[in-house]
Design a protein around this motif. Structure first.
Motif: not given
Length: 106
Positions: A46, A50-53, A56, A106
């Motif tokens: 995380s 946590n903002d990895d495309k 996600l 996540l």
């Protein structure tokens, strides 16, 4: 004779209770240890992803993978697992299932 039976029954009950308590302690320790390991992985993932495309996008595949205990392996999950292991070498030893569970958080 009745006293002997009562004493025997009380002794058996005490032994059974002790065995159950010991079993409960071992089970609890195992569950807590497993949760701590998952928590450590989740925190590593995380904080880094946590903002990895790529990661996600793999959440749906990760859910299928976890729900089927590894029988369904989606392409997005495979890409995310490779991506995580490349970017976070400290997670190399973690199983695919552990990483997939962490992706779901996540």
């Amino acid at each position: 004779m009745t006293t002997l039976r009562l004493l025997s029954a009380a002794t058996l009950l005490a032994l059974a209770t002790s065995a159950s308590a010991t079993s409960f302690v071992y089970t609890t320790d195992a569950v807590v240890g497993a949760l701590k390991g998952t928590s450590d992985i989740t925190s590593d993932i995380s904080s880094s992803f946590n903002d990895d495309k790529i990661v996600l996008a793999a959440r749906e595949d990760a859910a299928s993978f976890v729900a089927t205990n590894g029988d369904i392996r989606g392409v997005r999950l495979e890409a995310a697992l490779a991506h995580i292991r490349e970017k976070a070498p400290q997670l190399q030893a973690r199983s695919d299932l552990q990483l997939a569970q962490s992706i779901l958080v996540l």
